[in-house]
Motif scaffolding. Structure first.
Motif, PDB file in Angstrom:
ATOM      1  N   ARG A 253      11.184  -4.879   0.917  1.00  0.00           N
ATOM      2  CA  ARG A 253       9.933  -5.458   1.147  1.00  0.00           C
ATOM      3  C   ARG A 253       9.036  -5.446   0.357  1.00  0.00           C
ATOM      4  O   ARG A 253       8.142  -6.127  -0.151  1.00  0.00           O
ATOM      5  CB  ARG A 253       9.431  -4.861   2.463  1.00  0.00           C
ATOM      6  CG  ARG A 253      10.202  -5.289   4.024  1.00  0.00           C
ATOM      7  CD  ARG A 253       9.346  -5.050   5.113  1.00  0.00           C
ATOM      8  NE  ARG A 253       9.177  -3.765   5.303  1.00  0.00           N
ATOM      9  CZ  ARG A 253       9.822  -3.064   5.964  1.00  0.00           C
ATOM     10  NH1 ARG A 253      11.099  -3.511   6.720  1.00  0.00           N
ATOM     11  NH2 ARG A 253       9.704  -1.809   6.186  1.00  0.00           N
ATOM     12  N   SER A 257       7.407  -8.552  -1.949  1.00  0.00           N
ATOM     13  CA  SER A 257       6.211  -8.790  -1.762  1.00  0.00           C
ATOM     14  C   SER A 257       5.230  -8.723  -3.197  1.00  0.00           C
ATOM     15  O   SER A 257       4.554  -9.729  -3.363  1.00  0.00           O
ATOM     16  CB  SER A 257       5.174  -7.922  -0.810  1.00  0.00           C
ATOM     17  OG  SER A 257       5.382  -6.628  -1.520  1.00  0.00           O
ATOM     18  N   LYS A 265       1.417  -4.334  -2.645  1.00  0.00           N
ATOM     19  CA  LYS A 265       2.209  -3.277  -1.995  1.00  0.00           C
ATOM     20  C   LYS A 265       2.630  -2.552  -2.846  1.00  0.00           C
ATOM     21  O   LYS A 265       3.338  -2.613  -3.801  1.00  0.00           O
ATOM     22  CB  LYS A 265       3.112  -3.910  -0.949  1.00  0.00           C
ATOM     23  CG  LYS A 265       3.884  -2.893  -0.195  1.00  0.00           C
ATOM     24  CD  LYS A 265       4.866  -3.608   0.834  1.00  0.00           C
ATOM     25  CE  LYS A 265       5.506  -2.675   1.767  1.00  0.00           C
ATOM     26  NZ  LYS A 265       4.527  -2.081   2.671  1.00  0.00           N
TER      27      LYS A 265
END
Length: 429
Positions: A253, A257, A265
């Protein structure tokens, strides 16, 4: 005077092969292999053996070879010892591979046989293959032999694709894989191939250690941190990295991102935050061949026009190679311009010709992996006895002068190699 050195030399070899007059034996390697010989011949070849057999602290007839030295982790190899013995008896070497030459080198180094040491070095420098470089490098590490490290790194960087296709690669040590992953240039097409290479090795290592699928993401953090995930395209990440078990859902993830730039992030500590691509070299570099090649020496201290002339295999056409940094044809003098000019032979030819040119222009750096390479493919239509240039490369002079990979720029001289293949079609009129 009649000489028969070959027959004389073979007498020693025959004495060895037939076991005539053996008066010493060596216990070599972890399996305690026995190598027999003659004290006199070993002593003539090496001062170490001379002291061993005829010195004040001479050995008994049986000598157990313990190791390579106090810092070595690798015992002396019986194959290398046998090859050293063959050299002592004949003055010749019979290497079967660079790894064989290395094991012989270690024996020659231990017993200070300088001629054999040089024979080993010469063979290794010329014959070390990409398919054996990883195993060779690891043997150097365990035997404390740093003198071949630069050669190994050069081959690993410039011929990575061949090195990782070897049978040995899945069995390589973790620190060897880390060496590859940390390299600033590799002969791959992109970072996704770096990941594919890592995954191939990691799955083999997991099978050896009997790791479960759930353990994979946490087992190789020290290696994953060297993969530049942020230089992989989002499409490649989705198709190749996303399905992999080597990354945790959290890691995936975070990478995704940042690739999609949806929101900021932070990357996990065990993943790289480098956005700059490493340098990738053309693959299959060893199989690339060019019919014509010429190297120019270019000086920055003066304007230059330089030319070299080639002819085709059948002698029908000439090819003129030239480099130029003058303001010719309204070209910018801040560039080095490289040209190929096909030309008819002196014999008159009636008709026209279509030339297809494939070229590679390289500005030669200190290390091959840092060469500045420009490729070009093109066609040129020439009418009867016409001449015309094909510009195949424009090289910014300021890039060469400022690039840290071209220290020759400080001396205001670089080498430019032009290589090309040419095909032609004759249109008779």
């Amino acid at each position: 005077m009649y000489r028969s050195t070959g027959k004389f030399k073979n007498r020693f070899l025959q004495a060895s092969d037939n076991g005539i007059g053996y008066d010493c034996k060596f216990i070599v390697g972890p399996e305690n292999s026995v190598v027999q010989g003659h004290k006199l011949l070993f002593s003539v070849a090496s001062e170490v053996f001379q002291a061993m057999f005829y010195g004040d602290l001479k050995e008994e007839n049986t000598v157990k070879i313990q190791d390579l030295g106090p810092v070595s982790q690798r015992p002396l190899d019986v194959v290398g010892f046998e090859c050293m013995k063959h050299f002592i008896y004949t003055g010749e070497v019979n290497f079967t591979s660079a790894i064989h030459a290395l094991s012989t080198y270690l024996a020659a180094r231990k017993y200070l046989i300088s001629d054999l040491i040089q024979e080993c070095i010469n063979y290794i420098e010329k014959q070390l293959k990409p398919s054996e470089v990883l195993e060779f490098y690891e043997n150097c590490e365990t035997s404390n032999t740093p003198e071949f490290e630069e050669l190994c790194l050069k081959i690993i960087e410039e011929k990575t694709d061949q090195a990782v296709e070897s049978d040995y690669f899945p069995n390589a040590e973790s620190k060897t894989i880390e060496l590859i992953l940390k390299s600033r240039c590799l002969s791959f097409a992109s970072e996704i191939e770096v990941f594919d290479m890592f995954e191939k090795w990691a799955l083999a290592e997991a099978a050896r250690k009997k790791l479960s699928d759930g353990d994979l993401a946490s087992s190789f953090k020290h290696l994953k941190k060297h993969i530049r995930f942020l230089t992989i395209s989002s499409e490649e990440f989705t198709s190749r990295v996303e399905p992999s078990l080597l990354l945790s859902p959290t890691e995936k993830r975070a990478i995704e991102s940042n690739l999609l730039q949806l929101y900021s992030k932070p990357m996990p500590e065990d993943l790289s935050v480098i956005y700059q691509q490493r340098k990738f070299l053309p693959k299959s570099i060893t199989s690339e061949t060019f019919q014509f090649s010429h190297t120019f020496v270019f000086s920055f201290t003066k304007y230059l026009q330089s030319e070299s002339v080639f002819s085709t295999v059948n002698g029908k056409y000439y090819f003129h190679l030239s480099i130029d940094n003058t303001q010719v044809n309204n070209r910018d003098s801040n560039y080095i311009w490289c040209f190929i000019q096909p030309d008819y032979n002196h014999e008159r030819y009636i008709g026209s010709v279509i030339f297809k040119i494939q070229s590679k222009v390289s500005v030669i750096a200190e290390r091959e992996c840092d060469d500045l390479i420009v490729r070009h493919q093109g066609e040129l239509f020439l009418k009867e006895n016409e001449k015309s240039n094909i510009p195949v490369a424009e090289i910014p002079i300021n890039k060469i002068m400022n690039d840290k990979y071209f220290p020759r720029g400080a001396n205001r001289v670089v080498r430019i190699r032009m290589q090309f293949n040419a095909q032609y079609t004759e249109l008779n009129e």
